[in-house]
Motif scaffolding. Structure first.
Motif, PDB file in Angstrom:
ATOM      1  N   LYS A  43      56.604 129.159  35.752  1.00 41.98           N
ATOM      2  CA  LYS A  43      57.198 128.432  34.692  1.00 41.98           C
ATOM      3  C   LYS A  43      58.002 128.024  35.501  1.00 41.98           C
ATOM      4  N   LEU A  44      58.622 128.093  36.571  1.00 40.96           N
ATOM      5  CA  LEU A  44      60.459 127.043  37.106  1.00 40.96           C
ATOM      6  C   LEU A  44      60.708 127.312  35.761  1.00 40.96           C
ATOM      7  N   ASN A  45      61.482 128.421  35.478  1.00 42.62           N
ATOM      8  CA  ASN A  45      62.316 128.154  34.391  1.00 42.62           C
ATOM      9  C   ASN A  45      63.813 128.723  35.145  1.00 42.62           C
ATOM     10  N   TRP A  46      63.511 129.617  36.699  1.00 41.07           N
ATOM     11  CA  TRP A  46      64.609 129.969  36.769  1.00 41.07           C
ATOM     12  C   TRP A  46      65.588 131.019  36.714  1.00 41.07           C
ATOM     13  N   SER A  47      64.674 131.504  35.294  1.00 40.17           N
ATOM     14  CA  SER A  47      65.245 132.653  35.196  1.00 40.17           C
ATOM     15  C   SER A  47      65.870 134.009  36.447  1.00 40.17           C
ATOM     16  N   PHE A  48      64.795 134.421  37.102  1.00 44.53           N
ATOM     17  CA  PHE A  48      65.228 135.100  37.968  1.00 44.53           C
ATOM     18  C   PHE A  48      65.814 134.614  39.215  1.00 44.53           C
ATOM     19  N   GLN A  49      66.116 133.321  39.402  1.00 39.75           N
ATOM     20  CA  GLN A  49      66.937 133.127  40.573  1.00 39.75           C
ATOM     21  C   GLN A  49      68.691 133.145  39.879  1.00 39.75           C
ATOM     22  N   VAL A  50      68.543 133.213  38.410  1.00 40.70           N
ATOM     23  CA  VAL A  50      69.710 132.733  38.330  1.00 40.70           C
ATOM     24  C   VAL A  50      70.453 134.041  38.022  1.00 40.70           C
ATOM     25  N   ASN A  51      69.206 135.145  37.302  1.00 40.46           N
ATOM     26  CA  ASN A  51      69.596 136.790  37.434  1.00 40.46           C
ATOM     27  C   ASN A  51      69.982 137.117  39.133  1.00 40.46           C
ATOM     28  N   GLU A  52      69.067 136.682  39.808  1.00 43.12           N
ATOM     29  CA  GLU A  52      69.972 137.942  41.321  1.00 43.12           C
ATOM     30  C   GLU A  52      71.159 136.964  41.722  1.00 43.12           C
ATOM     31  N   ALA A  53      70.816 136.286  41.384  1.00 43.62           N
ATOM     32  CA  ALA A  53      72.005 135.540  42.390  1.00 43.62           C
ATOM     33  C   ALA A  53      73.486 135.865  41.385  1.00 43.62           C
ATOM     34  N   ILE A  54      73.860 136.005  40.227  1.00 46.51           N
ATOM     35  CA  ILE A  54      75.238 136.462  39.403  1.00 46.51           C
ATOM     36  C   ILE A  54      74.869 138.206  40.240  1.00 46.51           C
ATOM     37  N   GLN A  55      73.804 138.650  40.363  1.00 43.93           N
ATOM     38  CA  GLN A  55      74.149 140.016  40.361  1.00 43.93           C
ATOM     39  C   GLN A  55      74.496 140.356  42.167  1.00 43.93           C
ATOM     40  N   LYS A  56      74.024 139.880  43.110  1.00 49.60           N
ATOM     41  CA  LYS A  56      75.305 139.679  44.299  1.00 49.60           C
ATOM     42  C   LYS A  56      76.189 138.557  44.419  1.00 49.60           C
ATOM     43  N   ALA A  57      76.405 138.049  43.791  1.00 42.62           N
ATOM     44  CA  ALA A  57      77.863 137.340  43.004  1.00 42.62           C
ATOM     45  C   ALA A  57      79.076 138.225  42.815  1.00 42.62           C
ATOM     46  N   LYS A  58      78.440 138.981  41.436  1.00 39.34           N
ATOM     47  CA  LYS A  58      79.403 140.261  40.766  1.00 39.34           C
ATOM     48  C   LYS A  58      79.734 140.926  41.878  1.00 39.34           C
ATOM     49  N   LYS A  59      78.953 141.224  43.138  1.00 44.19           N
ATOM     50  CA  LYS A  59      79.546 142.349  44.166  1.00 44.19           C
ATOM     51  C   LYS A  59      80.656 141.907  44.716  1.00 44.19           C
ATOM     52  N   SER A  60      80.799 141.164  44.878  1.00 46.03           N
ATOM     53  CA  SER A  60      82.497 140.218  44.929  1.00 46.03           C
ATOM     54  C   SER A  60      83.408 140.359  44.467  1.00 46.03           C
ATOM     55  N   ILE A  61      83.337 140.303  43.334  1.00 37.94           N
ATOM     56  CA  ILE A  61      84.212 140.806  41.771  1.00 37.94           C
ATOM     57  C   ILE A  61      85.557 141.849  42.880  1.00 37.94           C
ATOM     58  N   GLN A  62      84.790 142.314  42.328  1.00 37.76           N
ATOM     59  CA  GLN A  62      85.637 143.935  42.762  1.00 37.76           C
ATOM     60  C   GLN A  62      86.723 143.827  43.438  1.00 37.76           C
ATOM     61  N   ALA A  63      85.870 143.381  45.307  1.00 41.19           N
ATOM     62  CA  ALA A  63      86.590 143.111  46.512  1.00 41.19           C
ATOM     63  C   ALA A  63      87.737 142.072  46.464  1.00 41.19           C
ATOM     64  N   ILE A  64      87.679 141.154  45.434  1.00 40.96           N
ATOM     65  CA  ILE A  64      88.450 139.960  44.983  1.00 40.96           C
ATOM     66  C   ILE A  64      89.639 140.337  44.267  1.00 40.96           C
ATOM     67  N   LYS A  65      89.127 141.375  43.600  1.00 44.22           N
ATOM     68  CA  LYS A  65      90.100 142.112  42.709  1.00 44.22           C
ATOM     69  C   LYS A  65      90.964 143.245  42.619  1.00 44.22           C
ATOM     70  N   LEU A  66      90.797 144.132  44.122  1.00 41.83           N
ATOM     71  CA  LEU A  66      91.461 144.920  45.523  1.00 41.83           C
ATOM     72  C   LEU A  66      92.946 143.409  45.624  1.00 41.83           C
ATOM     73  N   LEU A  67      91.497 142.536  46.161  1.00 36.53           N
ATOM     74  CA  LEU A  67      93.346 141.859  47.282  1.00 36.53           C
ATOM     75  C   LEU A  67      93.689 140.719  45.950  1.00 36.53           C
ATOM     76  N   SER A  68      93.739 140.516  44.746  1.00 38.88           N
ATOM     77  CA  SER A  68      94.084 140.531  43.634  1.00 38.88           C
ATOM     78  C   SER A  68      96.166 140.708  43.936  1.00 38.88           C
ATOM     79  N   ARG A  69      95.881 142.330  44.490  1.00 42.44           N
ATOM     80  CA  ARG A  69      97.629 142.919  44.593  1.00 42.44           C
ATOM     81  C   ARG A  69      98.341 142.022  45.964  1.00 42.44           C
TER      82      ARG A  69
END
Length: 176
Positions: free
Chosen positions: A77-103
């Motif tokens: 239906k080209l509403n992009w819900s799968f793309q948005v949810n997938e992009a968020i899940q992929k990006a979230k994996k990077s937050i933990q690394a950034i949190k560790l490096l924030s020190r």
């Protein structure tokens, strides 16, 4: 990729079948091989469309609700819900690394790391899917994920700043 359009779905499917058989014949005559297991068909429509099975040279191919093209997930239906949810899940994996490096790094370096490792995943291909007609809830999810990453960069774990304040602070141009 073969594309076809018609108001009648069965007519479109017939045209795709004809083109696919023509293309496969040409590829075989040219000595090229095609991985039939990776062949997909997606019918794009505003309406719900039942699943079809198409026979191409004794190989049955079922239509799917989504199709991946260059790392982007197009839904029927080209509403992009799968793309948005997938992009968020992929990006979230990077937050933990950034949190560790924030020190160890200051805010400027953390934002650069977030741009390279978080935002590049979150907004990959956004020229295609982050469009004015994108559903408000999906847009909100993306902006919320962005704000969460910026909170980590600023060590704002108590949510003092809103996303709009972050946008102004970091000169982001994605705010409505």
């Amino acid at each position: 990729y073969l594309l076809e359009h018609d108001k009648d779905i069965l007519s479109s499917i017939g045209k795709v079948k004809f083109k696919a058989e023509f293309l496969l014949n040409w590829l075989r005559k040219s000595g090229l091989r095609i991985n039939e297991n990776k062949t997909e068909i997606c019918i794009f429509s505003n309406n719900d469309v039942r699943t079809f099975t198409i026979d191409i040279f004794d190989k049955q191919i079922k239509t799917t609700k989504t199709i991946k093209v260059l790392g982007l997930t197009f839904d029927s239906k080209l509403n992009w819900s799968f793309q948005v949810n997938e992009a968020i899940q992929k990006a979230k994996k990077s937050i933990q690394a950034i949190k560790l490096l924030s020190r160890y790094f200051n805010r400027k370096i953390l934002v650069q790391l977030a741009t390279a490792y978080f935002f590049s995943k979150l907004y990959y291909g956004c020229q295609v899917w982050f469009i004015p007609s994108l559903n408000k809830n999906l847009k909100h999810k993306i902006l919320q994920a962005s704000a969460n990453c910026l909170r980590v960069c600023c060590k704002d774990y108590q949510r003092i700043f809103s996303f709009k304040e972050f946008s102004l602070k970091f000169s982001l141009s994605i705010v409505d």
